[in-house]
Motif scaffolding. Sequence first.
Motif, short mmCIF file in Angstrom:
data_model
loop_
_atom_site.label_atom_id
_atom_site.label_comp_id
_atom_site.label_asym_id
_atom_site.label_seq_id
_atom_site.Cartn_x
_atom_site.Cartn_y
_atom_site.Cartn_z
N ALA A 1 0.82 -1.22 0.00
CA ALA A 1 0.00 0.00 0.00
C ALA A 1 0.84 1.26 0.00
O ALA A 1 0.30 2.38 0.00
N ASP A 2 2.15 1.12 -0.03
CA ASP A 2 3.04 2.28 -0.02
C ASP A 2 2.91 3.04 -1.34
O ASP A 2 3.04 2.44 -2.41
N PRO A 3 2.67 4.36 -1.31
CA PRO A 3 2.51 5.15 -2.54
C PRO A 3 3.68 5.03 -3.51
O PRO A 3 3.50 5.24 -4.72
N LYS A 4 4.87 4.65 -3.04
CA LYS A 4 6.01 4.52 -3.95
C LYS A 4 5.82 3.38 -4.95
O LYS A 4 6.53 3.30 -5.96
N LEU A 5 4.85 2.49 -4.67
CA LEU A 5 4.58 1.35 -5.56
C LEU A 5 3.38 1.62 -6.48
O LEU A 5 2.85 0.69 -7.10
N LYS A 6 2.98 2.86 -6.59
CA LYS A 6 1.81 3.22 -7.40
C LYS A 6 2.00 2.75 -8.84
O LYS A 6 3.05 2.94 -9.46
N GLY A 7 0.95 2.10 -9.37
CA GLY A 7 0.97 1.63 -10.76
C GLY A 7 1.73 0.34 -10.98
O GLY A 7 1.97 -0.04 -12.13
N LEU A 8 2.07 -0.37 -9.90
CA LEU A 8 2.89 -1.58 -10.05
C LEU A 8 2.19 -2.87 -9.63
O LEU A 8 2.59 -3.95 -10.06
N VAL A 9 1.16 -2.79 -8.79
CA VAL A 9 0.59 -3.98 -8.17
C VAL A 9 -0.48 -4.63 -9.04
O VAL A 9 -1.35 -3.96 -9.59
N CYS A 10 -0.42 -5.97 -9.15
CA CYS A 10 -1.45 -6.74 -9.85
C CYS A 10 -1.90 -7.90 -8.97
O CYS A 10 -1.07 -8.57 -8.34
N THR A 11 -3.19 -8.14 -8.94
CA THR A 11 -3.75 -9.28 -8.21
C THR A 11 -4.94 -9.84 -8.97
O THR A 11 -5.46 -9.20 -9.89
N ARG A 12 -5.36 -11.01 -8.58
CA ARG A 12 -6.65 -11.52 -9.03
C ARG A 12 -7.73 -10.80 -8.23
O ARG A 12 -7.43 -9.94 -7.40
#
Length: 351
Positions: free
Chosen positions: A156-167
């Motif tokens: 949930a860290d904003p530095k990872l914005k646009g990177l996370v993928c899940t089902r």
Amino acid sequence: MRTFARLPIVLATAVAALASHGTAFAQDKVLNVYSARHYQTDEAMYDTFTKTTGIKINRVDADDAGIVARLKAEGAASPADVILLVDAARMAGADAQGLFQPIKSAKLDAAIPAHLRADATKDGVSWTGFSTRARVVVYDPLRVKAADVATYEQLADPKLKGLVCTRSGSHPYNLSLFATVVERLGDAKGEAWLKGVVDNMARAPKGGDTDQIKAVASGECGIGLTNTYYLARLIKSTKPEDRAVVERVKVIFPNQGTTGTHVNIAGAAVAKHAKNRDNAVAFMEYLASPFAQDYFANGNNEFAAANGVKIDNPALKAMGGDKFKAEQIPLGVVAKNLTKVQQMLDRVGYK
């Protein structure tokens, strides 16, 4: 081994017919198993139980939803004795619908850690995990540093914005993880964490766990969530395209410095209206034996649940699965938090 796999969901007339034969089911030295597990290695596990006990196994194979629907349609006329389902959320959901009965077993109490079973009541335990899998993070080392995905909280860290993928957030694998995260963080922080994960999505949730791994390898995503057995299948694969995926991604067992990596289960329960209850309990105890554990867990590249049993699986070792710290939060909290977490997902827009 007789199987009912091709039979449709029971209709009213069939239910009546089963009811009329209920006594026959009880009198035979049989065990009727409804299973959401479909692994060839299970055949040896079933055969050995029959050879050892003389109890014949009749099996219905379907997915989790199909089994639950069938049990509800059959009601008290159901011939089911043992139910095998995958994931604590599914076990908890079926239990909440009154489809299981609690049992007391000193052998299971000694063999299976309490946190891998439903919460005990005065009547016993309603479901038990017999294999485990870890929910890990796969990441693109060209875009993401290992230190930035060392915990679930960091997703949930904003530095990872646009990177996370899940089902889908509502898939049982994610619901079980989220239920334990909310248990640790509390409701307010847990919901804020879910909102942060949504804000960091590279695209809307879709596909299964293997799709998340491949999306990271292709560059569509920088980070994905997966159960360990999906990655193990790719590691074992001889297909060039699968080998390329494995070589492109890295894996992290989250929260090793704090609470440990979330683990989930494949488990079993005695059906509410079991006609062969003693045989069902004997089978449950058998599943905790080292012999059965090897088949039950290894058949799906999972870890053994029973105390002291180690599974020799090169693919799991290759990803560090032989030495990780596992979370100890009782999976009974999944049942307690399921509805609450689903409401949180709706509020934060986690599809």
